[in-house]
Each structure stands twice: as structure tokens, then as C-alpha cells.
Enzyme design. Structure first.
Site, PDB file in Angstrom:
ATOM      1  N   ASP A  52       1.139  -1.358   0.145  1.00  0.00           N
ATOM      2  CA  ASP A  52      -0.343  -0.141   0.124  1.00  0.00           C
ATOM      3  C   ASP A  52       1.312   1.417   0.286  1.00  0.00           C
ATOM      4  OD1 ASP A  52       0.744  -0.450   2.843  1.00  0.00           O
ATOM      5  OD2 ASP A  52      -1.008  -0.067   3.259  1.00  0.00           O
ATOM      6  N   SER A  53       2.148   0.553  -0.361  1.00  0.00           N
ATOM      7  CA  SER A  53       3.126   2.401  -0.526  1.00  0.00           C
ATOM      8  C   SER A  53       3.111   2.613  -1.936  1.00  0.00           C
ATOM      9  CB  SER A  53       4.169   1.729   0.428  1.00  0.00           C
ATOM     10  OG  SER A  53       4.588   0.674  -0.787  1.00  0.00           O
ATOM     11  N   ASP A  91      -1.004  -6.497   0.054  1.00  0.00           N
ATOM     12  CA  ASP A  91      -1.080  -5.431   0.859  1.00  0.00           C
ATOM     13  C   ASP A  91      -2.612  -5.371   1.292  1.00  0.00           C
ATOM     14  OD1 ASP A  91       0.759  -4.982   2.751  1.00  0.00           O
ATOM     15  OD2 ASP A  91       1.591  -2.990   1.982  1.00  0.00           O
ATOM     16  N   LYS A 121      -1.133  -9.290   2.864  1.00  0.00           N
ATOM     17  CA  LYS A 121      -0.673  -9.630   4.056  1.00  0.00           C
ATOM     18  C   LYS A 121      -1.485  -7.839   4.564  1.00  0.00           C
ATOM     19  CE  LYS A 121       2.973  -6.609   3.988  1.00  0.00           C
ATOM     20  NZ  LYS A 121       2.996  -4.872   5.090  1.00  0.00           N
ATOM     21  N   GLU A 123      -1.222  -5.572   8.482  1.00  0.00           N
ATOM     22  CA  GLU A 123      -1.153  -5.069   9.906  1.00  0.00           C
ATOM     23  C   GLU A 123      -1.414  -5.613  11.080  1.00  0.00           C
ATOM     24  OE1 GLU A 123      -0.077  -0.741   8.857  1.00  0.00           O
ATOM     25  OE2 GLU A 123       1.240  -1.381   7.010  1.00  0.00           O
ATOM     26  N   GLU A 190       8.898  -4.127  10.762  1.00  0.00           N
ATOM     27  CA  GLU A 190       9.833  -2.606  10.630  1.00  0.00           C
ATOM     28  C   GLU A 190       9.770  -1.534  11.310  1.00  0.00           C
ATOM     29  OE1 GLU A 190       7.669   1.003   7.601  1.00  0.00           O
ATOM     30  OE2 GLU A 190       6.903  -0.916   7.561  1.00  0.00           O
TER      31      GLU A 190
END
Length: 272
Positions: A52-53, A91, A121, A123, A190
Site C-alpha cells: 500500500d506504499s 497488502d 499481508k 498489519e 518494520e
């Protein structure tokens, strides 16, 4: 000490586990489009993260929060068409899995069906445990993400190193073990202290991929635009720039403009 590489025609979640067991480090980079994915895959990268970057690098947003599920599927499907070997992880974007396990499953299914990706993925730790379980129960591989979690940036208020204090470090270690027990095939750590990251990697059997987490983990991930030097404003300590494409591309484009203006391009050999 280097470890002999095993040649894989296709990387799977099983391949990554074998790499950890063998002591072979795992390489991971982001990609968001067909052309970049083809290059990254051809260079031998093990895992491609459709992160999602993309919200930052491709769309220019300040955070990762604005990116939608439809946009993630678009980027993921573009990447899938460019790869032959790499494992492609996508993501789940902000708001698509945190509050409702059923919504989390629907989001993950859409990504898998509509993009052809290999895994998703997410978070977070115990807060999203039920969402993770629901996705895993559907047979969809899940990679976890702990430490600095960019989707929670407004909660943290800063992009500084996480888990420096004992309480947060203990929670991170517990969350990593929970992710393993739940069935995640790997976890990203991270921007946490290297000593803590090494401890986590040694305490669980699934691969641990680091970004700003030192060299004691099982693999590394970077954002492709950062490591190629296409961006130049972002300079964290963990980033190694392998090229300086920002300057090189600027110079090339400026030369093109000059050649067009001066009527040097196209020349006699460049026309029909």
C-alpha cells in the site's frame, strides 16, 4: 557465512520456510506495475510485495491510508502479469480488514480472485486476530506485519522506531508468536531495534522479513523506488540506495528536451 542457494522455478510459502530452515536469506522488494514486476522478477527477487506504499510512491499521498481495495487489485493484477518466479504478496489496504472479520475475508477473496495474487499481508497483532483466522480458514496465505505499521500512523503520530520500551517490545514478541500460532507463513518487522528483531526471528519458526530491523532476521524488504533512488526526499538510516535514478532520469529527460528543441531528434536514422 554464505549459504548455498537452492534454485526454485516458482517461490511458494513453503519455499520461504525452507529458506529459513536452511539459513538462506530471503529477498523482497515492492512493485506496483507490469514493467517493474518483470524486471524485479527477472533479477531473482524471491518475494514481490504489492504494498500500500503505492499510495505514496505512485499516487503522491502523504500516508498509505487513502488507497482503496480496487486500486490494490489493479496494481496487483498488473504485477501478476509480469512475473514467472516470485511469490506475490498484496497488502490489504486500510479499512478493508480491521473492524470486521467477514469484511476481511471478502477483501482477501477479492484480491486473490481478481488479481491472481498468491497471498495477502495485514498489519497488526492480537487486535486483528479474528480477521486473520477468518482469512486463513479460507485457505488464503497471510503474512503479518508488526513494529511500525504505517496504516496506524495517526495512532503513533510519528514514523520513529517502535518497540524501544519494554512494554511495547513484549507485546510485539507476543504478537509474533500469535501470528505464527494462528497460521501466518511469515511476518514483516518494520523499524524496530535490531536486537529485538533478532530475538523474534529466533523465537518463531516462520520467516521474519525486516525493514529497518537489522541483519538478524531471515530476509529484507525495501521499497523499489527508494532503493533505486527514484525518490530523493526519503533518507532513513536503513535505506541503501543501489542507484541514483532520480538524477540519471532527470538528466536523460533534460537531454531529450534539448534534442527536440534543437531539432537533433529525430535524426535521419530515426525516421521512416
Amino acid at each position: 557465512m554464505s549459504v548455498a542457494k537452492k534454485e526454485y522455478k516458482r517461490i511458494t510459502v513453503k519455499s520461504l520456510l525452507e529458506m529459513k530452515q536452511r539459513g538462506e536469506k530471503i529477498s523482497m522488494l515492492t512493485a506496483y506495475d507490469f514493467t517493474m514486476a518483470k524486471i524485479v522478477d527477472g533479477a531473482g527477487v524471491d518475494v514481490i510485495l504489492v504494498g500500500d506504499s503505492a499510495s505514496n510512491t505512485m499516487a503522491g499521498h502523504e500516508t498509505t491510508l487513502p488507497l482503496t481495495l480496487d486500486q490494490m487489485i489493479y496494481h496487483a493484477s498488473s504485477v501478476i502479469r509480469g512475473i514467472n518466479r516470485s511469490l506475490v504478496v498484496v497488502d490489504l489496504p486500510f479499512g478493508s480488514y480491521q473492524s470486521d472479520p467477514k469484511e476481511a475475508l471478502r477483501s482477501a477473496i477479492r484480491i486473490m480472485k481478481e488479481s491472481g495474487a498468491h497471498a495477502v499481508k495485514v498489519e497488526g497483532g492480537k487486535e486483528i486476530k479474528e480477521s486473520i483466522k477468518r482469512i486463513l480458514n479460507a485457505g488464503i496465505p497471510v503474512m503479518g506485519h508488526l513494529g511500525l505499521t504505517p496504516q496506524s500512523i495517526y495512532k503513533f503520530g510519528t514514523y520513529t522506531v517502535r518497540a524501544k520500551e519494554e512494554e511495547e517490545a513484549e507485546k510485539l514478541k507476543a504478537d509474533a508468536k500469535m501470528l505464527e500460532k494462528a497460521g501466518c507463513f511469515a511476518v514483516v518487522l518494520e523499524k524496530i531495534p535490531a536486537k529485538l528483531a533478532k530475538e523474534v526471528a529466533e523465537s518463531i519458526n516462520i520467516p521474519v522479513i525486516g525493514i529497518g530491523a537489522g541483519n538478524g532476521v531471515d530476509g529484507q524488504v525495501l521499497v523499489i523506488h527508494d532503493m533505486l533512488g527514484m525518490t530523493h526526499e526519503f533518507n532513513p538510516r536503513f535505506l541503501r540506495r543501489y542507484l541514483n535514478l532520480y538524477d540519471e532520469m532527470t538528466e536523460a529527460i533534460s537531454q531529450y528536451v534539448d534534442d527536440v528543441k534543437s531539432r537533433d531528434f529525430p535524426n535521419d536514422n530515426e525516421q521512416y
